[in-house]
Design a protein around this motif. Structure first.
Motif, PDB file in Angstrom:
ATOM      1  N   GLU A  86     -11.640   0.896  10.567  1.00  0.00           N
ATOM      2  CA  GLU A  86     -11.013   1.934   9.756  1.00  0.00           C
ATOM      3  C   GLU A  86      -9.494   1.885   9.809  1.00  0.00           C
ATOM      4  O   GLU A  86      -8.837   2.760   9.235  1.00  0.00           O
ATOM      5  CB  GLU A  86     -11.480   3.324  10.228  1.00  0.00           C
ATOM      6  CG  GLU A  86     -12.981   3.531  10.187  1.00  0.00           C
ATOM      7  CD  GLU A  86     -13.520   3.581   8.774  1.00  0.00           C
ATOM      8  OE1 GLU A  86     -12.764   4.015   7.882  1.00  0.00           O
ATOM      9  OE2 GLU A  86     -14.676   3.187   8.553  1.00  0.00           O
ATOM     10  N   ASN A  94      -9.640   6.538   4.425  1.00  0.00           N
ATOM     11  CA  ASN A  94     -10.138   7.893   4.174  1.00  0.00           C
ATOM     12  C   ASN A  94      -9.373   8.951   4.962  1.00  0.00           C
ATOM     13  O   ASN A  94      -9.910  10.002   5.293  1.00  0.00           O
ATOM     14  CB  ASN A  94     -11.632   8.001   4.488  1.00  0.00           C
ATOM     15  CG  ASN A  94     -12.469   7.100   3.626  1.00  0.00           C
ATOM     16  OD1 ASN A  94     -12.261   7.031   2.413  1.00  0.00           O
ATOM     17  ND2 ASN A  94     -13.393   6.380   4.232  1.00  0.00           N
ATOM     18  N   ASP A  95      -8.121   8.640   5.283  1.00  0.00           N
ATOM     19  CA  ASP A  95      -7.318   9.619   6.004  1.00  0.00           C
ATOM     20  C   ASP A  95      -5.882   9.588   5.505  1.00  0.00           C
ATOM     21  O   ASP A  95      -5.515  10.377   4.631  1.00  0.00           O
ATOM     22  CB  ASP A  95      -7.374   9.349   7.502  1.00  0.00           C
ATOM     23  CG  ASP A  95      -6.740  10.471   8.317  1.00  0.00           C
ATOM     24  OD1 ASP A  95      -6.293  11.451   7.702  1.00  0.00           O
ATOM     25  OD2 ASP A  95      -6.693  10.350   9.546  1.00  0.00           O
ATOM     26  N   LYS A  96      -5.047   8.650   6.034  1.00  0.00           N
ATOM     27  CA  LYS A  96      -3.638   8.677   5.682  1.00  0.00           C
ATOM     28  C   LYS A  96      -3.011   7.316   5.859  1.00  0.00           C
ATOM     29  O   LYS A  96      -3.607   6.400   6.467  1.00  0.00           O
ATOM     30  CB  LYS A  96      -2.906   9.714   6.536  1.00  0.00           C
ATOM     31  CG  LYS A  96      -2.886   9.376   8.022  1.00  0.00           C
ATOM     32  CD  LYS A  96      -2.037  10.356   8.813  1.00  0.00           C
ATOM     33  CE  LYS A  96      -2.705  11.700   8.982  1.00  0.00           C
ATOM     34  NZ  LYS A  96      -3.861  11.644   9.918  1.00  0.00           N
ATOM     35  N   SER A 143      -1.598  10.430   1.656  1.00  0.00           N
ATOM     36  CA  SER A 143      -3.034  10.648   1.786  1.00  0.00           C
ATOM     37  C   SER A 143      -3.803   9.516   1.124  1.00  0.00           C
ATOM     38  O   SER A 143      -3.402   8.999   0.086  1.00  0.00           O
ATOM     39  CB  SER A 143      -3.417  11.979   1.139  1.00  0.00           C
ATOM     40  OG  SER A 143      -4.819  12.096   1.031  1.00  0.00           O
ATOM     41  N   GLU A 182      -7.271  10.144   0.929  1.00  0.00           N
ATOM     42  CA  GLU A 182      -8.520  10.845   0.695  1.00  0.00           C
ATOM     43  C   GLU A 182      -8.574  11.348  -0.731  1.00  0.00           C
ATOM     44  O   GLU A 182      -7.567  11.704  -1.321  1.00  0.00           O
ATOM     45  CB  GLU A 182      -8.668  12.036   1.645  1.00  0.00           C
ATOM     46  CG  GLU A 182      -9.124  11.638   3.023  1.00  0.00           C
ATOM     47  CD  GLU A 182      -9.577  12.855   3.811  1.00  0.00           C
ATOM     48  OE1 GLU A 182     -10.333  12.679   4.762  1.00  0.00           O
ATOM     49  OE2 GLU A 182      -9.157  13.976   3.461  1.00  0.00           O
ATOM     50  N   GLN A 228      -4.059  16.870   4.406  1.00  0.00           N
ATOM     51  CA  GLN A 228      -3.458  16.041   5.438  1.00  0.00           C
ATOM     52  C   GLN A 228      -2.030  16.508   5.684  1.00  0.00           C
ATOM     53  O   GLN A 228      -1.301  16.820   4.744  1.00  0.00           O
ATOM     54  CB  GLN A 228      -3.442  14.561   5.039  1.00  0.00           C
ATOM     55  CG  GLN A 228      -4.823  13.958   4.838  1.00  0.00           C
ATOM     56  CD  GLN A 228      -5.389  14.254   3.478  1.00  0.00           C
ATOM     57  OE1 GLN A 228      -4.663  14.256   2.494  1.00  0.00           O
ATOM     58  NE2 GLN A 228      -6.674  14.523   3.413  1.00  0.00           N
TER      59      GLN A 228
END
Length: 871
Positions: A192, A223-225, A249, A251, A256
């Motif tokens: 990830e 899926n985060d930043k 971001s 996402e 965030q």
């Protein structure tokens, strides 16, 4: 010689037939590799080089062969295995799948001894368009493509380790949910997590983006930043700004934390400025905070804060405010505002709601906000309400505390507190029920006797904060009980009968007494007496109604039936005159002109005897179109008529005739009208209605019409219109990088000029006309035309917006706004111009189109919407 053609034919058939070096599905273990049937590996390699495989073989290696946990599948048009070093070369549509990872390329080399995969492109021999000067330049195709089921990355070359599941991409480029990322080197250290060297981020899909953020070091968390430092913002190839770090971001939804990039602009009064410069902090799943600062070159700083909180099924709320001490010539004191909103579900039957609005002075929004609705709002309200229900929802209690202040006049209304108890309509003798809980069909007449009850405790204070006049205090407890009876059987088979009796008892702790005439003013003054007082009133009402139908079947075109439904009704109501002295609720005095005046000791006491009969007629006209499955019923229009006759009145016994008209022939078009006629003449000299009966005289007429029009909704082209973004609403507020909470509302920003960009055109047209002729000598007329939400797509990239409010009586424009919107691929621009009215001025903004980067913008204001003063 005669055998030569035949041998050539056999040779051609041998090379042209599809030859499968491996079966379509095969499992190769280590022993099979070591004891391969072909003894001479070089001869085998040469043979495979000349044997094309149109159907790529698919091969699987088990974990015991190479020391990894799960099988590795690979396929290609040509597969070349080296026995000496254990390497496998895949050429042409090469594909390797390991766990959730899939790698495709023109050429892939698998080095089993090192658990390493190397992917690269292959020379493009079909390119014949190059000039002679570039004949030595090699062009490649089928570059490596990495996919893990979530994201796809492309680069010039790629390495991947099966054991560590880490990889590296040279000059890679990928698209995550909200943008495109590329870099000189991309290294995967976790399924990830990626590290990017000299990374570039943009929401523009062009190879040479119109804007981008470049960071020397970039960390991508799927899926985060994305975290980058240091970072430079480029417009084309021109660097415009440098930041120590930034977060973006990746996402689709969610929140965030991150830095909110400021917007740049200028104002004639305050010079250049940076607005909304701050930080968004998504503390956890239940709380987020937003802190921003507006810096103005000439006048100072404005600080703003916003916090949202929520607990699912329990509570939700927000707190926002601002504070400033901007140095204007007219004032320089500290100014602030605070808004609170809280809603809480205590349990399944009880709720708590709290709202509060506070500001430092009466001109805060007028001087600091560009939003018309905020500038026109001249009241601030605070309210707290607790509610509780029980008894199958029939019983409820609410406790309310409220404050309303008119910031212009200084009048303040306090309710401390107001407690209301309600018992909804219930049967005095409930219906009998069977074992299933259903009401039995056979019921007695007394089962239709019903009651409802309301009780209200009020403590109200009306205060003038400007003058020194005493407070007006109203404390009372009200008891309202109503008893009703609905006849279950229709009289004469057609009349529905209803009766009701209402009893009200109110308790007071004070009242006005001893009204005395003041000769100097010809007015009356009273004394306030504190004690316990009770006021009791009652009334009785009986009514009857029926339904009559008339239907014709014209069978013209698609009209199969026309129906007229009439609902005549008649009612009788009785209420005594509670201003009579025997009730003790009024005091009677005589003024200097000898006229008798009555004064209410409590306020709100019914006055005048009522023994009246009401008559009404409701008409509904309907139409039926089509037959069977295509049948459609349409309500054409309604016409209602109402009047009454008061037998107990001394004069003017016949009430006004009220006529209502309502039509909604289409979903987007409706018309309402209301007419009032009086049956008595009006004397303009004494300004009173005379008790002489005449034909109906129009005293009031009002008509309202609204028509909403729109074109068909367009299907967005994600590749061309918005850089992969869905259609957006212009001027939507959200934070950059951090997904700002959708509850945030910028009270200082102008209202939206465009509602949607995916409709070719739309418009709302409304017309309002009102005339009052109660006093023929003082005629009042008003007529307005409103054009709102007018939008039109002029070209593929230009959109026009228009709003107008026009006074037909004064023949002047009250408010007008002309707006232009320009689609600039991954950017967008908007220009608003209001030539007149309270919003007179202009507003220009250019911003990135992507919703999470829309705060990256440049704006300019002027006129009364200038930040925050006019020219």
């Amino acid at each position: 010689m005669k055998w030569l053609p035949f041998s050539l034919l056999l040779t051609l058939i041998f090379f042209l037939l599809p030859v499968k070096l491996f079966p379509q599905e095969a499992v190769i273990d280590s022993s099979a590799i070591k004891t391969h049937a072909i003894s001479d590996s070089l001869q085998a390699d040469s043979l495979r080089a000349f044997l094309p495989a149109p159907q790529s073989p698919k091969t699987t290696l088990q974990k015991e062969d190479i020391g990894i946990e799960v099988p590795v599948e690979y396929s290609a048009r040509m597969i070349d295995s080296h026995k000496s070093d254990g390497n496998i070369f895949l050429t042409g549509d090469a594909k390797v799948k390991y766990k959730d990872v899939t790698i495709e390329a023109g050429k892939i080399t698998i080095k089993w001894n090192d658990n390493l995969l190397v992917a690269e492109g292959i020379p493009d021999t079909s390119n014949h368009t190059e000039k002679k000067a570039d004949s030595l330049k090699t062009h490649y195709k089928d570059f490596p493509k990495f996919s893990d089921g979530k994201e796809v990355m492309v680069g010039e070359s790629m390495e991947y380790n099966f054991k560590s599941e880490k990889g590296r991409i040279v000059r890679g480029r990928t698209q995550f949910q909200k943008g495109y990322y590329s870099g000189d080197a991309v290294k995967r250290i976790d399924p990830e997590v990626f590290f990017v060297k000299n990374g570039v981020y943009s929401t523009c899909e062009n190879d040479a983006p119109h804007f981008h953020f470049r960071g020397k070091k970039m960390k991508v968390i799927l899926n985060d930043k994305v975290i980058a430092k240091p970072i430079t913002f480029y417009l084309g190839k021109i660097p415009l700004a440098i930041f120590p770090f930034a977060m973006f971001s990746t996402e689709e939804t969610g929140r965030q934390s991150g830095v909110i990039l400021p917007q740049y602009g200028s104002s004639p009064t305050e010079g250049r400025y940076l607005r909304n410069m701050g930080y968004y902090w998504a503390t956890n799943d239940n709380i987020d905070m937003r802190l921003t600062m507006d810096f103005f070159e000439r006048t100072g700083v404005l600080f703003r804060g916003n916090m949202n909180y929520a607990q699912r099924y329990k509570f939700t709320g927000s707190i926002n405010g601002s504070i400033t001490r901007k140095d204007f010539e007219t004032f320089s004191e500290r100014r602030w505002n605070l808004n609170i909103n809280h809603s809480q579900t205590i349990d399944e039957t009880s709720n708590l709601a709290v709202t509060g609005s506070f500001q430092s002075n009466n001109s805060f929004y007028k001087e600091y906000s560009s939003n018309i609705n905020e500038r026109l709002n001249r009241q601030i309200r605070s309210n707290a309400t607790y509610s509780k229900r029980w008894g199958e929802g029939k019983n409820s209690v609410t406790v309310n505390l409220s404050q309303t202040k008119d910031i212009e006049s200084g009048n303040e209304n306090l309710t401390l507190p107001q407690i209301r108890f309600t018992r909804s309509r219930s049967a005095i003798f409930p219906f009998k029920k069977d074992k299933t809980g259903r009401s039995k069909k056979e019921q007695r007449w007394y089962n239709y006797l019903q009651y409802d009850y309301k009780s209200l405790l009020t403590n109200k204070i009306d205060r003038d904060t400007i003058s020194t006049s005493p407070d007006n205090i109203d404390r009372r407890i009200e008891h309202d009980a109503s008893f009703s009876f609905t006849n279950p059987n229709k009289l004469f088979g057609m009349l529905s009968l209803n009766q009701s009796f209402r009893y009200d008892e109110d308790w007071f702790d004070r009242r006005q007494e001893n009204f005395a005439l003041v000769d100097s003013t010809n007015g009356f003054e009273s004394e306030e007496k504190e004690s316990f007082f009770a006021r009791r009133t009652f009334s009785y009402t009986a009514s009857a109604s029926s339904n009559l139908y008339g239907t014709v079947f014209p069978n013209v075109f698609s009209i199969t039936a026309l129906r007229h439904k009439m609902t005549p009704s008649v009612s009788f109501s009785y209420r005594p005159d509670f201003s009579d002295e025997r009730w003790g609720y009024y005091e009677t005095r005589v003024d200097t002109n000898g006229r008798e005046q009555k004064f209410d000791r409590y306020g709100g006491t019914p006055r005048g005897k009522q023994m009246s009969m009401g008559i009404g007629l409701t008409n509904l006209f309907q139409m039926k179109l089509g037959k069977d499955e295509k049948e459609k019923k349409v309500d054409l229009f309604n016409v209602d008529l109402r009047t009454n006759y008061n037998f107990a009145a001394d004069s003017l016994k016949l009430g006004n005739l009220s006529t209502g008209f309502r039509a909604n022939p289409r979903r987007n078009f409706n018309v309402t009208a209301r007419l009032t006629h009086s049956f008595y003449d009006f004397n303009t000299d004494i300004k009173r209605t005379l008790d002489n009966f005449i034909s109906p005289r129009l005293t009031n007429f009002r008509v309202d019409a609204r028509w909403s029009l729109s074109g068909k909704k367009k299907t967005p082209d994600k590749d061309k219109t918005n850089g992969g973004e869905e259609p957006v609403q212009v001027n939507q507020i959200s934070a950059i990088g951090p997904g700002a909470s959708g509850n945030y509302q910028d009270r200082f920003a102008p209202e939206k000029a465009f509602s949607a960009l995916d409709i070719a055109w739309k418009a709302n047209l409304s017309f309002s006309y009102n005339i009052n002729k109660s006093n023929p000598s003082n005629l009042f007329k008003s007529a307005y035309i409103d054009l709102s939400n007018v939008e039109m797509q002029l070209t593929q990239h230009w959109r026009l917006g228009y709003k107008l409010r026009y006074d037909l009586e004064k023949t002047e424009i009250l408010d007008q706004r002309i707006s232009f919107y320009r689609d600039l691929h991954c950017w967008e621009a908007r220009f608003d111009w209001s030539p007149s009215g309270i919003s007179q001025g202009f507003y220009f903004i250019v911003n990135i189109k992507a919703s999470h980067l829309r705060q990256v913008k440049v704006e300019r204001r002027g006129g009364t919407t200038s930040v925050f003063n006019p020219f």
